[in-house]
Design an enzyme around this catalytic site. Sequence first.
Site, mmCIF file in Angstrom:
data_model
loop_
_atom_site.group_PDB
_atom_site.id
_atom_site.type_symbol
_atom_site.label_atom_id
_atom_site.label_comp_id
_atom_site.label_asym_id
_atom_site.label_seq_id
_atom_site.Cartn_x
_atom_site.Cartn_y
_atom_site.Cartn_z
ATOM 1 N N GLU A 224 36.178 25.828 -25.256
ATOM 2 C CA GLU A 224 36.149 27.123 -25.928
ATOM 3 C C GLU A 224 36.223 28.251 -24.909
ATOM 4 O OE1 GLU A 224 32.011 28.221 -27.426
ATOM 5 O OE2 GLU A 224 31.975 26.034 -27.569
ATOM 6 N N CYS A 262 31.215 22.957 -29.236
ATOM 7 C CA CYS A 262 30.757 22.002 -28.229
ATOM 8 C C CYS A 262 31.101 20.546 -28.557
ATOM 9 C CB CYS A 262 29.250 22.151 -28.020
ATOM 10 S SG CYS A 262 28.782 23.775 -27.387
ATOM 11 N N HIS A 390 23.545 16.342 -27.895
ATOM 12 C CA HIS A 390 24.019 17.616 -27.343
ATOM 13 C C HIS A 390 22.822 18.394 -26.797
ATOM 14 C CE1 HIS A 390 26.094 21.307 -26.709
ATOM 15 N NE2 HIS A 390 25.425 21.946 -27.657
#
Length: 502
Positions: A224, A262, A390
Amino acid sequence: MSSEPIERRVSYLGDRLRGRRCQICGKEYFEIRDYCGNCGRKSFGKMEDIDFFYEKGRLELCTLINEPTNKFTKLGTYIYGIVSFHNGKIRVPGRLTDKIIRNGETVDFSALEGREVVPRFRRRYSVERSEIIPTISLAFTFSDEYYPHQEYRVVKPNKEYEAPGIVGYGVYTSKFRIREGGIERSVPFIDEDAITAAVEAGKLALIHSGVDSSLVGKVYVGSESNPYAVKPIASKVAQVLKLGEEDEDVQGVDAIDTEFACKAATSMFKDAASLVSYPKMGVPYAMVIGADNSQAAPRDSPGGELDFFVGYGGCAYIFGKTDVIAQLEGWYSCTSDTPDFWRRDGEPYPMHGGRFTGDPAYFKHIRKAAKKLMDRLSLKPSDINYFVAHQPNVQFPVRIARELGFKEEQYMPSIQVAKFGNTYSGSSPVGLAAVLDIAKPNERILIVSYGSGAGSDAYSLITTSQITEKRQRQKLTVKYQAENPFLEYVDYNTYRRLKAGM
């Protein structure tokens, strides 16, 4: 002293240090020429390509550039020198990167000259917003410091597995860190960005796997923080790493960027594994990379709360069915339209949804994906050796791991955010790499990513005996990068300047 004319002179060599060698007399040239100056006409058709991308050279002499010209100004003061390869057969001019020369600092050139260096893939110089970003491997770092020289040796596969899985992997983070409170974060040097991390991670994955890069038929790059709004990172990765068969400077590979905050990389694990499972597709290997120069507004601005956690780095995985180190056992993904994190078109930094971030977003999706996959495979937490989640901060993965019933010894080896920061699309892949660095054969790993917007991917992997056989090929492990004695810490102002490439 100006280095710009030299940069222009070598620009036609592209992103890799290439040359030609005469097969008659052995003379080497740092240029793509069709004949040898020594042998003349009889050398036509007898010049062979040479490539220094995976080699190491020697810094013969160097000087300090105090006043860079034109487009090099943003690099500030830097060291420039002559690097030789093959015992002096080739000598090239190049810049020493990963060196911060502070005002008034005295450089002892005698301590630098004579040391071995390795080529690094970097931006050549900073550019205006409307221009293309030039890159090249004509920057070097010392091989006895943070980034060691590693041989890329193609190894013939000796075992085919029934299920696809991970064949090799690589993690790349910068040697620069900012340390605040109880967390360290990786900071890109001024000539590094998400493309740099993607290329470096992919390079390390090839070294670890021993896979011939020409056999990689597809590459996905999730990010990103692409330096371009329109132009893929994956095409640069394919060209630099020579993925797929090369034909007149065109790579025979499908290259695509992916986006889902993500989880932009982990979303592609299943696609890569599926692709390599169909022999008729002719894709024996597929590469998946997650790389980010994680974005955050300055901490005195709206959205600046992210500035305490973001990091920089990339992680690459090669999927295939031969010499697999971790077989894919199963997967489950879930998605919802939960606006916890976003960046509007044209805005430089992302915003955070505050109250939407925790329970309605991160925990809900990771909980759902993990439980669904364990139910499908009839697994209990005690059946799993390692749990990877994550990692936007330290607290979130610890809380969800405990809630799901995992013990500290199952989840702590994967938690790397306190060493590198949140590397966004590289976050859970780096955690997985940390586990693969230490896992034994026949151990089960559950990884669950999270991407804002929102969704999670859960995968179950079972390691094979080849995980220990390949371990010796990789020097730049996660632990090596976390505990390296050559790490360099910067202050907040320097951190912001480097993050922005200024």
